[in-house]
Scaffold this motif. Structure first.
Motif, PDB file in Angstrom:
ATOM      1  N   ALA A   1      -1.465 -12.608  -3.100  1.00 49.50           N
ATOM      2  CA  ALA A   1      -1.138 -11.248  -3.566  1.00 49.50           C
ATOM      3  C   ALA A   1      -1.689 -10.773  -4.728  1.00 49.50           C
ATOM      4  CB  ALA A   1       0.606 -11.391  -3.559  1.00 49.50           C
ATOM      5  N   GLY A   2      -2.141 -11.584  -5.457  1.00 51.51           N
ATOM      6  CA  GLY A   2      -2.555 -11.277  -7.060  1.00 51.51           C
ATOM      7  C   GLY A   2      -1.446 -11.551  -8.145  1.00 51.51           C
ATOM      8  N   ILE A   3      -2.041 -12.437  -8.927  1.00 50.55           N
ATOM      9  CA  ILE A   3      -1.119 -12.630 -10.088  1.00 50.55           C
ATOM     10  C   ILE A   3      -1.379 -11.722 -11.287  1.00 50.55           C
ATOM     11  CG2 ILE A   3      -0.393 -14.412 -11.624  1.00 50.55           C
ATOM     12  CD1 ILE A   3      -1.078 -16.671  -9.605  1.00 50.55           C
ATOM     13  N   THR A   4      -0.446 -11.136 -11.734  1.00 49.17           N
ATOM     14  CA  THR A   4      -0.604 -10.057 -12.822  1.00 49.17           C
ATOM     15  C   THR A   4      -0.807 -10.973 -14.117  1.00 49.17           C
ATOM     16  OG1 THR A   4       1.054  -8.547 -11.800  1.00 49.17           O
ATOM     17  CG2 THR A   4       0.690  -8.465 -14.165  1.00 49.17           C
ATOM     18  N   LEU A   5      -1.540 -10.447 -14.756  1.00 50.44           N
ATOM     19  CA  LEU A   5      -1.902 -11.048 -16.327  1.00 50.44           C
ATOM     20  C   LEU A   5      -1.779  -9.702 -17.282  1.00 50.44           C
ATOM     21  CD1 LEU A   5      -5.330 -12.924 -15.752  1.00 50.44           C
ATOM     22  CD2 LEU A   5      -3.084 -13.837 -15.633  1.00 50.44           C
ATOM     23  N   THR A   6      -1.194 -10.230 -18.490  1.00 51.73           N
ATOM     24  CA  THR A   6      -1.086  -8.973 -19.279  1.00 51.73           C
ATOM     25  C   THR A   6      -1.668  -9.774 -20.822  1.00 51.73           C
ATOM     26  OG1 THR A   6       1.336  -9.800 -20.052  1.00 51.73           O
ATOM     27  CG2 THR A   6       1.071  -8.287 -18.442  1.00 51.73           C
ATOM     28  N   GLY A   7      -2.111  -8.471 -21.487  1.00 45.35           N
ATOM     29  CA  GLY A   7      -2.586  -8.985 -22.669  1.00 45.35           C
ATOM     30  C   GLY A   7      -2.282  -7.732 -23.836  1.00 45.35           C
ATOM     31  N   ARG A   8      -2.245  -8.232 -25.288  1.00 48.28           N
ATOM     32  CA  ARG A   8      -1.554  -7.026 -26.122  1.00 48.28           C
ATOM     33  C   ARG A   8      -2.782  -7.165 -27.061  1.00 48.28           C
ATOM     34  NH1 ARG A   8       2.624  -9.538 -24.093  1.00 48.28           N
ATOM     35  NH2 ARG A   8       4.375  -8.302 -23.698  1.00 48.28           N
ATOM     36  N   HIS A   9      -3.379  -6.182 -27.486  1.00 46.78           N
ATOM     37  CA  HIS A   9      -4.500  -5.587 -28.388  1.00 46.78           C
ATOM     38  C   HIS A   9      -4.156  -4.329 -29.176  1.00 46.78           C
ATOM     39  CE1 HIS A   9      -8.104  -6.092 -30.562  1.00 46.78           C
ATOM     40  NE2 HIS A   9      -8.562  -5.047 -29.920  1.00 46.78           N
ATOM     41  N   GLU A  10      -4.087  -4.506 -30.447  1.00 45.07           N
ATOM     42  CA  GLU A  10      -3.892  -3.256 -31.297  1.00 45.07           C
ATOM     43  C   GLU A  10      -2.675  -2.472 -30.871  1.00 45.07           C
ATOM     44  OE1 GLU A  10      -7.653  -1.477 -31.745  1.00 45.07           O
ATOM     45  OE2 GLU A  10      -8.390  -2.837 -33.293  1.00 45.07           O
ATOM     46  N   LYS A  11      -1.581  -3.285 -30.507  1.00 45.41           N
ATOM     47  CA  LYS A  11      -0.346  -2.381 -29.980  1.00 45.41           C
ATOM     48  C   LYS A  11      -0.219  -1.903 -28.723  1.00 45.41           C
ATOM     49  CE  LYS A  11       0.966  -1.424 -34.835  1.00 45.41           C
ATOM     50  NZ  LYS A  11       1.419  -0.242 -35.831  1.00 45.41           N
ATOM     51  N   LYS A  12      -1.559  -2.116 -27.992  1.00 42.59           N
ATOM     52  CA  LYS A  12      -1.521  -1.492 -26.616  1.00 42.59           C
ATOM     53  C   LYS A  12      -1.534  -2.830 -25.641  1.00 42.59           C
ATOM     54  CE  LYS A  12      -4.618   1.168 -23.557  1.00 42.59           C
ATOM     55  NZ  LYS A  12      -5.922   1.542 -23.319  1.00 42.59           N
ATOM     56  N   VAL A  13      -0.840  -2.635 -24.514  1.00 44.99           N
ATOM     57  CA  VAL A  13      -0.542  -3.769 -23.444  1.00 44.99           C
ATOM     58  C   VAL A  13      -1.710  -3.285 -22.383  1.00 44.99           C
ATOM     59  CG1 VAL A  13       0.921  -4.813 -21.733  1.00 44.99           C
ATOM     60  CG2 VAL A  13       1.602  -3.939 -24.092  1.00 44.99           C
ATOM     61  N   HIS A  14      -2.430  -4.448 -22.060  1.00 44.40           N
ATOM     62  CA  HIS A  14      -3.615  -4.393 -21.084  1.00 44.40           C
ATOM     63  C   HIS A  14      -3.134  -5.333 -19.623  1.00 44.40           C
ATOM     64  CE1 HIS A  14      -6.328  -2.437 -23.637  1.00 44.40           C
ATOM     65  NE2 HIS A  14      -5.745  -3.082 -24.557  1.00 44.40           N
ATOM     66  N   ARG A  15      -3.341  -4.798 -18.726  1.00 40.20           N
ATOM     67  CA  ARG A  15      -2.844  -5.535 -17.408  1.00 40.20           C
ATOM     68  C   ARG A  15      -4.257  -5.842 -16.566  1.00 40.20           C
ATOM     69  NH1 ARG A  15       1.400  -2.595 -18.755  1.00 40.20           N
ATOM     70  NH2 ARG A  15       3.483  -3.676 -18.603  1.00 40.20           N
ATOM     71  N   ALA A  16      -4.226  -6.805 -15.837  1.00 42.22           N
ATOM     72  CA  ALA A  16      -5.140  -7.282 -14.710  1.00 42.22           C
ATOM     73  C   ALA A  16      -4.633  -8.231 -13.728  1.00 42.22           C
ATOM     74  CB  ALA A  16      -6.271  -7.896 -15.715  1.00 42.22           C
ATOM     75  N   VAL A  17      -5.710  -8.509 -12.688  1.00 46.28           N
ATOM     76  CA  VAL A  17      -4.843  -8.964 -11.951  1.00 46.28           C
ATOM     77  C   VAL A  17      -5.972 -10.209 -11.447  1.00 46.28           C
ATOM     78  CG1 VAL A  17      -4.210  -9.348  -9.176  1.00 46.28           C
ATOM     79  CG2 VAL A  17      -3.722  -6.948 -10.549  1.00 46.28           C
ATOM     80  N   LEU A  18      -5.224 -11.445 -11.193  1.00 46.68           N
ATOM     81  CA  LEU A  18      -6.092 -12.833 -11.023  1.00 46.68           C
ATOM     82  C   LEU A  18      -5.904 -13.002  -9.498  1.00 46.68           C
ATOM     83  CD1 LEU A  18      -7.269 -15.407 -11.559  1.00 46.68           C
ATOM     84  CD2 LEU A  18      -5.043 -16.582 -12.048  1.00 46.68           C
ATOM     85  N   ASN A  19      -7.182 -12.960  -8.765  1.00 43.91           N
ATOM     86  CA  ASN A  19      -6.965 -13.125  -7.292  1.00 43.91           C
ATOM     87  C   ASN A  19      -7.197 -14.735  -6.906  1.00 43.91           C
ATOM     88  OD1 ASN A  19      -9.811 -13.672  -7.256  1.00 43.91           O
ATOM     89  ND2 ASN A  19     -10.282 -11.522  -7.150  1.00 43.91           N
ATOM     90  N   HIS A  20      -7.364 -14.846  -5.688  1.00 46.33           N
ATOM     91  CA  HIS A  20      -7.301 -16.034  -4.952  1.00 46.33           C
ATOM     92  C   HIS A  20      -8.927 -16.741  -5.486  1.00 46.33           C
ATOM     93  CE1 HIS A  20      -9.234 -13.582  -1.829  1.00 46.33           C
ATOM     94  NE2 HIS A  20      -9.770 -14.691  -1.294  1.00 46.33           N
ATOM     95  N   GLU A  21      -9.840 -16.153  -5.481  1.00 41.38           N
ATOM     96  CA  GLU A  21     -11.253 -16.471  -5.919  1.00 41.38           C
ATOM     97  C   GLU A  21     -11.399 -16.906  -7.286  1.00 41.38           C
ATOM     98  OE1 GLU A  21     -13.987 -13.728  -4.569  1.00 41.38           O
ATOM     99  OE2 GLU A  21     -13.795 -14.265  -2.463  1.00 41.38           O
ATOM    100  N   GLY A  22     -10.241 -16.817  -8.241  1.00 40.42           N
ATOM    101  CA  GLY A  22     -10.329 -17.083  -9.719  1.00 40.42           C
ATOM    102  C   GLY A  22     -10.838 -15.802 -10.272  1.00 40.42           C
ATOM    103  N   GLN A  23     -11.060 -14.751 -10.011  1.00 43.67           N
ATOM    104  CA  GLN A  23     -11.621 -13.451 -10.538  1.00 43.67           C
ATOM    105  C   GLN A  23     -10.467 -12.657 -10.966  1.00 43.67           C
ATOM    106  OE1 GLN A  23     -13.661 -11.863  -7.119  1.00 43.67           O
ATOM    107  NE2 GLN A  23     -15.641 -12.574  -7.877  1.00 43.67           N
ATOM    108  N   ILE A  24     -10.817 -12.120 -12.162  1.00 43.54           N
ATOM    109  CA  ILE A  24      -9.766 -11.151 -12.944  1.00 43.54           C
ATOM    110  C   ILE A  24     -10.181 -10.007 -12.735  1.00 43.54           C
ATOM    111  CG2 ILE A  24      -8.752 -10.708 -15.098  1.00 43.54           C
ATOM    112  CD1 ILE A  24      -9.148 -13.839 -16.000  1.00 43.54           C
ATOM    113  N   ASP A  25      -9.436  -9.007 -11.969  1.00 44.01           N
ATOM    114  CA  ASP A  25      -9.621  -7.535 -11.901  1.00 44.01           C
ATOM    115  C   ASP A  25      -9.153  -6.901 -13.082  1.00 44.01           C
ATOM    116  OD1 ASP A  25      -9.188  -4.780 -10.880  1.00 44.01           O
ATOM    117  OD2 ASP A  25     -10.189  -5.535  -8.982  1.00 44.01           O
TER     118      ASP A  25
END
Length: 369
Positions: free
Chosen positions: A292-316
């Motif tokens: 389904a895709g695992i949600t990843l989040t990260g914070r940098h300079e007060k901004k939240v960034h989102r990405a998705v980890l897929n079944h192939e180990g790639q981060i979208d």
């Protein structure tokens, strides 16, 4: 680049200019570089090697200025405060690379958005000690960016069937493992080698070569193939990969080698690789969640960034997959200094943790030497 000799008259002229630069360095005064590298005498030598195309992205340079890039920048090194640049290599032919405007100065786009910082004065190292004077040993440097003039660097860059540049199957070097960086991913990011214009052109070329290769040994067909995979052709590296893949498919089937592991046992893992990408950590995640895709989040300079980890180990990130957490984080933030393992967070069984914490549970940090 070995064996490439500058014309004597040009070499004599640039020696006088370099002597003046050296005197300015010694006196601590402003240096003046004459752009002798743009002269036909040396530029034509470079163009004779692989034709009128960019050495980085392999795009033909048509009706545009042909830029001679200094692989080691002459005036400054971006993100290295106080470095004077590799001024002593300003007129060294072996330091020259033909570059298109996008690879050298920027302007590439992905879905209409500008991306990539371009080569410019960037020259990051992944290992070794940086040369700062003309007497320092350049061989002690381990560049992060892939060098189009270095034969072994070609083996690190591959292409998928959709035309995207990606890391080849070559194992990571000790320097990549130590830094948690993939040289191919970082080169693709910085030079925007997967911008919206390049990918479809590579994909179409690869399909053409694949179709032509199915016709076998017909002379006229082989000539067409040779024209597409020759070193002076645009995107010839992608074309050569498509040809090799098709010929591998055409080979008679060979009985598989005995399995390295007993059926039912865990797959072979590479702890060193797990310092760079997520491939060997996927087995510790829920397959349904990955599908389904695992949600990843990260914070940098007060901004939240989102990405998705897929079944192939790639981060979208923004519609494109990256194989390494650090490059994915740098794409998301625009920063060259982010460590993706500490940047990205995921939630497992209700517990939020960084990718570094997740990795440490299965691959503890190596013992100090």
């Amino acid at each position: 680049m070995r064996g490439l000799t500058a014309p004597p008259a040009w070499a004599a002229k640039v020696k006088r200019t370099l002597d003046a630069v050296r005197a300015a360095v010694a006196a601590g005064t402003e240096r003046e570089f004459n752009s002798h590298w743009a002269e036909d005498a040396v530029r034509d030598l470079l163009l004779g090697l692989v034709g009128v195309k960019c050495w980085y992205c392999e795009t033909l340079i048509v009706r545009a200025d042909i830029t001679v890039d200094h692989f080691r920048p002459k005036s400054e090194v971006l993100d290295v405060p106080g470095h004077p640049g590799y001024w002593w290599l300003a007129y060294e032919v072996s330091n020259y690379r033909i570059a298109c405007k996008h690879c050298n100065s920027g302007g590439a786009r992905y879905n209409g958005v500008r991306e990539g910082r371009a080569k410019g004065s960037q020259f990051p190292l992944i290992g070794g000690s940086r040369a700062r004077t003309s007497v320092d040993d350049l061989n002690s440097e381990q560049p992060l960016l892939l060098d189009p003039a270095h034969p072994s660097d070609h083996d690190l860059l591959g292409f998928d069937s959709a035309g995207y540049a990606r890391r080849s199957s070559t194992p990571y070097s000790p320097a990549e493992t130590n830094r948690g960086l993939c040289r191919a991913d970082e080169t693709i990011r910085i030079l925007a080698l997967n911008d919206s214009h390049l990918v479809p052109l590579r994909s179409r070329l690869m399909r053409e070569v694949t179709v032509l290769a199915r016709y076998g040994d017909k002379t006229d067909i082989q000539q067409l193939i040779d024209d597409k995979v020759g070193p002076k052709a645009p995107y010839s590296s992608a074309a050569a990969m498509a040809l090799a893949l098709q010929r591998a498919v055409d080979q008679p089937a060979v009985a598989p080698a005995p399995a390295a592991t007993t059926p039912g046992t865990a797959p072979t893992i590479d702890p060193a690789r797990s310092r760079v990408d997520l491939h060997d950590l996927l087995q510790h995640l829920d397959p349904d969640d990955l599908k389904a895709g695992i949600t990843l989040t990260g914070r940098h300079e007060k901004k939240v960034h989102r990405a998705v980890l897929n079944h192939e180990g790639q981060i979208d990130v923004g519609g494109r997959p990256w194989r390494t957490p650090t490059t994915a984080a740098r794409v998301a933030t625009g920063s060259n200094k982010i460590d993706g393992w500490g940047f990205w967070h995921l939630t497992i069984a209700g517990v939020e943790q960084t990718l570094a914490e997740f990795r440490a549970a299965y691959f503890p940090p190596p013992e100090p030497a």
